[in-house]
Design a protein around this motif. Structure first.
Motif, PDB file in Angstrom:
ATOM      1  N   GLU A 260      -3.021   3.106 -13.993  1.00 44.13           N
ATOM      2  CA  GLU A 260      -4.428   3.063 -13.574  1.00 44.13           C
ATOM      3  C   GLU A 260      -5.318   3.279 -14.804  1.00 44.13           C
ATOM      4  OE1 GLU A 260      -5.875   6.190 -10.896  1.00 44.13           O
ATOM      5  OE2 GLU A 260      -7.056   4.636  -9.902  1.00 44.13           O
ATOM      6  N   GLU A 261      -4.903   4.240 -15.625  1.00 45.57           N
ATOM      7  CA  GLU A 261      -5.680   4.581 -16.815  1.00 45.57           C
ATOM      8  C   GLU A 261      -5.675   3.433 -17.837  1.00 45.57           C
ATOM      9  OE1 GLU A 261      -5.059   8.856 -17.911  1.00 45.57           O
ATOM     10  OE2 GLU A 261      -4.344   7.865 -19.736  1.00 45.57           O
ATOM     11  N   ARG A 262      -4.462   2.869 -18.076  1.00 42.90           N
ATOM     12  CA  ARG A 262      -4.354   1.849 -19.126  1.00 42.90           C
ATOM     13  C   ARG A 262      -4.789   0.461 -18.679  1.00 42.90           C
ATOM     14  NH1 ARG A 262       1.638   3.199 -21.586  1.00 42.90           N
ATOM     15  NH2 ARG A 262       1.216   5.388 -21.960  1.00 42.90           N
ATOM     16  N   TYR A 263      -4.435   0.110 -17.429  1.00 42.52           N
ATOM     17  CA  TYR A 263      -4.663  -1.283 -17.016  1.00 42.52           C
ATOM     18  C   TYR A 263      -5.640  -1.410 -15.841  1.00 42.52           C
ATOM     19  CZ  TYR A 263      -0.289  -1.480 -19.648  1.00 42.52           C
ATOM     20  OH  TYR A 263       0.672  -1.329 -20.612  1.00 42.52           O
ATOM     21  N   GLY A 264      -6.206  -0.277 -15.415  1.00 40.33           N
ATOM     22  CA  GLY A 264      -7.195  -0.300 -14.331  1.00 40.33           C
ATOM     23  C   GLY A 264      -6.601  -0.689 -12.984  1.00 40.33           C
ATOM     24  N   ILE A 265      -5.327  -0.352 -12.735  1.00 39.71           N
ATOM     25  CA  ILE A 265      -4.704  -0.705 -11.445  1.00 39.71           C
ATOM     26  C   ILE A 265      -4.842   0.491 -10.493  1.00 39.71           C
ATOM     27  CG2 ILE A 265      -2.572  -1.431 -10.296  1.00 39.71           C
ATOM     28  CD1 ILE A 265      -1.585  -2.419 -13.060  1.00 39.71           C
ATOM     29  N   PRO A 266      -5.712   0.376  -9.475  1.00 34.12           N
ATOM     30  CA  PRO A 266      -5.855   1.519  -8.562  1.00 34.12           C
ATOM     31  C   PRO A 266      -4.596   1.686  -7.720  1.00 34.12           C
ATOM     32  CG  PRO A 266      -7.073  -0.360  -7.728  1.00 34.12           C
ATOM     33  CD  PRO A 266      -6.502  -0.784  -9.046  1.00 34.12           C
ATOM     34  N   PHE A 267      -4.296   2.920  -7.326  1.00 33.52           N
ATOM     35  CA  PHE A 267      -3.101   3.140  -6.498  1.00 33.52           C
ATOM     36  C   PHE A 267      -3.401   4.113  -5.369  1.00 33.52           C
ATOM     37  CE2 PHE A 267      -2.922   6.705  -9.413  1.00 33.52           C
ATOM     38  CZ  PHE A 267      -2.396   7.732  -8.649  1.00 33.52           C
ATOM     39  N   PHE A 268      -2.560   4.097  -4.368  1.00 35.46           N
ATOM     40  CA  PHE A 268      -2.638   5.095  -3.292  1.00 35.46           C
ATOM     41  C   PHE A 268      -1.220   5.527  -2.970  1.00 35.46           C
ATOM     42  CE2 PHE A 268      -0.953   3.000   0.534  1.00 35.46           C
ATOM     43  CZ  PHE A 268      -0.840   1.694   0.081  1.00 35.46           C
ATOM     44  N   GLU A 284      -4.185  -0.158   3.707  1.00 36.62           N
ATOM     45  CA  GLU A 284      -4.651   0.370   2.415  1.00 36.62           C
ATOM     46  C   GLU A 284      -4.405  -0.649   1.305  1.00 36.62           C
ATOM     47  OE1 GLU A 284      -6.592   3.360   0.318  1.00 36.62           O
ATOM     48  OE2 GLU A 284      -6.481   2.827   2.429  1.00 36.62           O
ATOM     49  N   ILE A 285      -3.254  -1.344   1.360  1.00 33.45           N
ATOM     50  CA  ILE A 285      -2.979  -2.390   0.361  1.00 33.45           C
ATOM     51  C   ILE A 285      -4.065  -3.467   0.451  1.00 33.45           C
ATOM     52  CG2 ILE A 285      -1.391  -4.285  -0.236  1.00 33.45           C
ATOM     53  CD1 ILE A 285       0.936  -2.448   0.615  1.00 33.45           C
ATOM     54  N   ALA A 286      -4.351  -3.899   1.694  1.00 33.18           N
ATOM     55  CA  ALA A 286      -5.366  -4.952   1.884  1.00 33.18           C
ATOM     56  C   ALA A 286      -6.720  -4.464   1.366  1.00 33.18           C
ATOM     57  CB  ALA A 286      -5.461  -5.332   3.361  1.00 33.18           C
ATOM     58  N   ARG A 287      -7.065  -3.205   1.684  1.00 33.47           N
ATOM     59  CA  ARG A 287      -8.370  -2.672   1.276  1.00 33.47           C
ATOM     60  C   ARG A 287      -8.500  -2.669  -0.256  1.00 33.47           C
ATOM     61  NH1 ARG A 287     -10.708   1.521  -0.564  1.00 33.47           N
ATOM     62  NH2 ARG A 287      -8.834   2.800  -0.759  1.00 33.47           N
ATOM     63  N   LEU A 288      -7.445  -2.196  -0.940  1.00 27.87           N
ATOM     64  CA  LEU A 288      -7.510  -2.131  -2.405  1.00 27.87           C
ATOM     65  C   LEU A 288      -7.596  -3.529  -3.014  1.00 27.87           C
ATOM     66  CD1 LEU A 288      -5.004   0.669  -3.568  1.00 27.87           C
ATOM     67  CD2 LEU A 288      -7.476   0.715  -3.595  1.00 27.87           C
ATOM     68  N   LEU A 289      -6.836  -4.475  -2.431  1.00 28.15           N
ATOM     69  CA  LEU A 289      -6.872  -5.843  -2.977  1.00 28.15           C
ATOM     70  C   LEU A 289      -8.253  -6.461  -2.790  1.00 28.15           C
ATOM     71  CD1 LEU A 289      -3.367  -7.250  -1.932  1.00 28.15           C
ATOM     72  CD2 LEU A 289      -4.150  -6.727  -4.249  1.00 28.15           C
ATOM     73  N   ILE A 290      -8.856  -6.207  -1.613  1.00 22.62           N
ATOM     74  CA  ILE A 290     -10.201  -6.755  -1.361  1.00 22.62           C
ATOM     75  C   ILE A 290     -11.189  -6.146  -2.363  1.00 22.62           C
ATOM     76  CG2 ILE A 290     -12.108  -6.854   0.324  1.00 22.62           C
ATOM     77  CD1 ILE A 290      -9.836  -6.994   2.504  1.00 22.62           C
ATOM     78  N   GLU A 291     -11.031  -4.849  -2.574  1.00 22.58           N
ATOM     79  CA  GLU A 291     -11.908  -4.166  -3.550  1.00 22.58           C
ATOM     80  C   GLU A 291     -11.783  -4.785  -4.938  1.00 22.58           C
ATOM     81  OE1 GLU A 291     -12.065   0.322  -2.258  1.00 22.58           O
ATOM     82  OE2 GLU A 291     -11.438   0.120  -4.346  1.00 22.58           O
ATOM     83  N   ARG A 292     -10.575  -5.293  -5.232  1.00 18.88           N
ATOM     84  CA  ARG A 292     -10.336  -5.884  -6.555  1.00 18.88           C
ATOM     85  C   ARG A 292     -10.537  -7.407  -6.568  1.00 18.88           C
ATOM     86  NH1 ARG A 292      -7.017  -4.082 -10.493  1.00 18.88           N
ATOM     87  NH2 ARG A 292      -8.608  -5.121 -11.710  1.00 18.88           N
ATOM     88  N   GLY A 293     -11.149  -7.937  -5.517  1.00 19.48           N
ATOM     89  CA  GLY A 293     -11.529  -9.341  -5.591  1.00 19.48           C
ATOM     90  C   GLY A 293     -10.832 -10.287  -4.627  1.00 19.48           C
ATOM     91  N   ALA A 294      -9.895  -9.809  -3.814  1.00 15.78           N
ATOM     92  CA  ALA A 294      -9.253 -10.712  -2.840  1.00 15.78           C
ATOM     93  C   ALA A 294     -10.255 -11.002  -1.716  1.00 15.78           C
ATOM     94  CB  ALA A 294      -8.000 -10.063  -2.275  1.00 15.78           C
ATOM     95  N   PRO A 295     -10.176 -12.177  -1.060  1.00 13.35           N
ATOM     96  CA  PRO A 295     -11.125 -12.496   0.009  1.00 13.35           C
ATOM     97  C   PRO A 295     -11.052 -11.474   1.153  1.00 13.35           C
ATOM     98  CG  PRO A 295      -9.797 -14.411  -0.580  1.00 13.35           C
ATOM     99  CD  PRO A 295      -9.230 -13.256  -1.317  1.00 13.35           C
ATOM    100  N   ALA A 296     -12.234 -11.182   1.749  1.00 16.21           N
ATOM    101  CA  ALA A 296     -12.319 -10.152   2.790  1.00 16.21           C
ATOM    102  C   ALA A 296     -11.523 -10.516   4.040  1.00 16.21           C
ATOM    103  CB  ALA A 296     -13.778  -9.900   3.141  1.00 16.21           C
ATOM    104  N   GLU A 297     -11.256 -11.832   4.234  1.00 19.02           N
ATOM    105  CA  GLU A 297     -10.514 -12.240   5.439  1.00 19.02           C
ATOM    106  C   GLU A 297      -9.086 -11.674   5.459  1.00 19.02           C
ATOM    107  OE1 GLU A 297      -7.841 -14.805   5.380  1.00 19.02           O
ATOM    108  OE2 GLU A 297      -7.975 -14.570   3.193  1.00 19.02           O
ATOM    109  N   LEU A 298      -8.628 -11.162   4.303  1.00 18.52           N
ATOM    110  CA  LEU A 298      -7.279 -10.568   4.245  1.00 18.52           C
ATOM    111  C   LEU A 298      -7.153  -9.420   5.247  1.00 18.52           C
ATOM    112  CD1 LEU A 298      -4.474 -10.159   2.906  1.00 18.52           C
ATOM    113  CD2 LEU A 298      -5.597  -8.745   1.180  1.00 18.52           C
ATOM    114  N   MET A 299      -8.249  -8.665   5.419  1.00 23.21           N
ATOM    115  CA  MET A 299      -8.184  -7.528   6.339  1.00 23.21           C
ATOM    116  C   MET A 299      -7.988  -7.999   7.783  1.00 23.21           C
ATOM    117  SD  MET A 299      -7.903  -4.381   6.321  1.00 23.21           S
ATOM    118  CE  MET A 299      -8.626  -3.373   5.069  1.00 23.21           C
ATOM    119  N   GLU A 300      -8.666  -9.087   8.145  1.00 24.47           N
ATOM    120  CA  GLU A 300      -8.503  -9.608   9.515  1.00 24.47           C
ATOM    121  C   GLU A 300      -7.066 -10.028   9.757  1.00 24.47           C
ATOM    122  OE1 GLU A 300     -11.333 -12.819  10.176  1.00 24.47           O
ATOM    123  OE2 GLU A 300     -12.791 -11.472   9.206  1.00 24.47           O
TER     124      GLU A 300
END
Ligand code: SF4
Length: 560
Positions: A260-268, A284-300
């Motif tokens: 996370e520190e070196r490459y900015g990869i958030p984790f939970f 949580e995986i879907a939420r983090l990916l959307i936060e990082r730019g994946a389309p919001a429809e992933l959550m649906e």
């Protein structure tokens, strides 16, 4: 300070570690570094921990530099599975001998690497340091560097000799080795906004494959799983993931935090054990990916998949639920499983009468309280005798634990199920939960229990009846003689590392008005070794009203 010492200090002072987070600013500065105690490597040495953590990387050669017994101890000691190469299961060792101890083992190590490269041509060789070559001063880092240059292949030193500490420290040192030498050294051929890393998952019994199809369906790619079913290149490219899930908090928190520190990869931190936890992890995986730019429809799509899979799993569990509801389970495991499996068992109607927390972090304990309530029966250290008694008195119908405690359950003629790393069934994800319920049902209702509980025709009394009678006589003697009961309680050895009995701890608490585990440790040294007894000390402090002598018998309180 040698590079290994500074690495160990760095690992101990890990800011992501729950223990460190719970400390005051002043204490945090001191770190966790402490003098190693004899016996600290019991239950697995640091080398063993490092090998466990990295061996599931399937296409590399894992070369153990040391006497043959080190490799013998650690070879394939977990049931990880591979979808490709089987090279990881070949045992490579330098098998050093007395001559190497006298003249040094570096040449032998170099030759071994050469032989492996020539015969197997793996994408990389991992070299594990062990106690003997570390003590004679073999510089594996220099040998690996020279071999890497000569053979044009990554040769990775894993500097985690057994004597530096326990298995858990070895897990983290293994993490440091791949952070320093592997992660970020190659680039993936393409990336997508749906790339994730799963950290601290070892694909035991092929568990990862129970979850992978769900992620595949959502279009989420496991760029790298560290280290279950991983290939060298996956690990080298893992720095391009968009998000990460950390499965077992204790073992590889340093990898997740530093990535996370070196490459900015958030984790939970999440778990795939249990229906609810699997759904939460997917969300949580879907939420983090959307936060990082994946389309919001992933959550649906994720929610739709969760709804479908949950319904399927419940339908499969339903026929078992009637038989299992109300069954009492004693859970002797540790770490993330101490709470994630609790949730899973409760989901199928069972009651968890106790869960062990000996190897659990502060966060694990908090999660247990969340799931089981404030009165959760958390077992810090249960002796085999206490386990036996609990099973025998039918306070539990089945015990779920690792292989080492199985004989207690079998002696009590009670069902037992292996849920630790040596198990043969995979329990992850929705299908894994159904599998766990099926296995518990099979174990509980196996007709063998009725058979073995019957008295043999030639016996007048069974050995259990004789043992029960002896236990009852002992309990009656203690009840009749409070002084004897007190003496027995005080004689219990609490801290095995520092040989401190309960009586000495009770006396110190009363005499100096001690109120915290740290104060007891400072005064008596109990808990300053492997720290395994700190929970028991906390229990003594909490239960002071139960054992405090009547005022006249209490020793005069001294200034602390
Ligand atoms: S590394 Fe050391 S403690 Fe671990 S198995 Fe080898 S000799 Fe034993």
């Amino acid at each position: 300070m040698s590079s290994l010492s500074s690495k160990i200090q760095d690992v101990f002072n890990e800011p992501g570690c729950g223990k460190n987070q719970g400390k005051s600013e002043k204490e945090r500065k001191k770190g966790c570094t402490k003098q190693l105690q004899p016996g600290g490597a019991a239950g697995g040495c640091a080398f063993d921990g490092a090998k466990i953590a990295l061996q599931p990387i399937t296409d590399v050669a894992h070369l153990v530099h040391g006497p043959i017994a080190c490799e013998g101890n650690s070879w394939d000691n977990r049931g990880s599975k591979s979808s490709g190469s089987n090279l990881w299961r070949t045992g490579f060792t330098t098998d050093i001998n007395e001559t190497d101890v006298v003249f040094g083992g570096e040449k032998r190590l170099y030759k071994s690497i050469k032989e492996i490269v020539e015969k197997y041509d793996p994408p990389a060789v991992f070299v594990y340091q062990t106690c003997v070559p570390a003590m004679i001063g073999d510089d594996i880092e220099a040998v690996c560097k020279a071999a890497s240059k000569k053979f044009g292949k990554p040769v990775i030193p894993v500097n985690s000799p057994g004597f530096v500490g326990p298995k858990n420290l070895g897990n983290k040192l293994a993490g440091e080795a791949i952070l320093d030498h592997v992660i970020g050294t190659e680039e993936p051929s393409y990336t997508t906004p749906y790339d994730i890393n799963i950290i601290g998952e070892y694909n035991l019994s092929g568990e990862l494959w129970q979850v992978k199809p769900l992620l595949d369906e959502l279009g989420i790619r496991i760029l790298c799983c560290i280290s279950g079913d991983a290939k060298y290149r996956d690990v080298a490219c893992s720095h391009r993931a968009r998000a990460a899930m950390m499965v077992c908090s204790k073992s590889m928190i340093n990898i997740a935090r530093k990535m996370e520190e070196r490459y900015g990869i958030p984790f939970f931190e999440g778990s795939f054990y249990g229906i609810g936890d699997t759904s939460d992890a997917l969300r949580e995986i879907a939420r983090l990916l959307i936060e990082r730019g994946a389309p919001a429809e992933l959550m649906e799509r994720t929610e739709a998949l969760i709804a479908r899979e949950e319904a399927r799993a419940w339908a499969a569990i339903e026929p078992y639920k009637k038989r299992l509801t109300g069954k009492k389970v004693l859970l002797i495991t540790g770490g993330v499983k101490s709470w994630s499996v609790v949730a899973a068992l409760q989901e199928s109607g069972m009651e968890v009468v106790g869960t062990s927390v000996k190897k659990s972090t502060k966060e694990d304990k908090e999660r247990i309280k969340e799931i089981m309530g404030e009165d959760a029966h958390m077992i810090d250290d249960m002796t085999p005798r206490e386990m036996y008694k609990m099973l025998k008195e039918a306070k539990a119908d089945i015990m779920l634990s690792g292989g080492r405690s199985q004989f207690v359950a079998l002696k009590a003629k009670m069902p037992w199920l292996d849920i630790n790393q040596e198990r043969h069934h995979a329990y992850m994800g929705y299908v894994g939960m159904v599998e766990l319920v099926k296995e518990i049902d099979k174990a509980l209702f196996n007709p063998v229990w009725e058979q073995v509980r019957k008295r043999a025709p030639w016996e007048e009394t069974t050995w259990e009846e004789r043992a029960d009678a002896a236990l009852a006589a002992e309990a009656a003697a203690l009840a009749a003689d409070p002084e004897l009961a007190r003496a027995q309680r005080r004689a219990a050895r609490i801290c095995k590392c520092k040989a401190v009995d309960r009586g000495a701890i009770e006396d110190a608490i009363l005499a100096y008005g001690l109120e915290s585990v740290e104060a007891v440790t400072e005064r008596t040294h109990a808990g300053s070794g492997c720290t395994g007894c700190t929970g028991t000390i906390a229990g003594i402090l909490d239960g002071i009203e139960d054992w405090r002598p009547a005022p006249s018998a209490e020793p005069a309180k001294r200034a602390a």
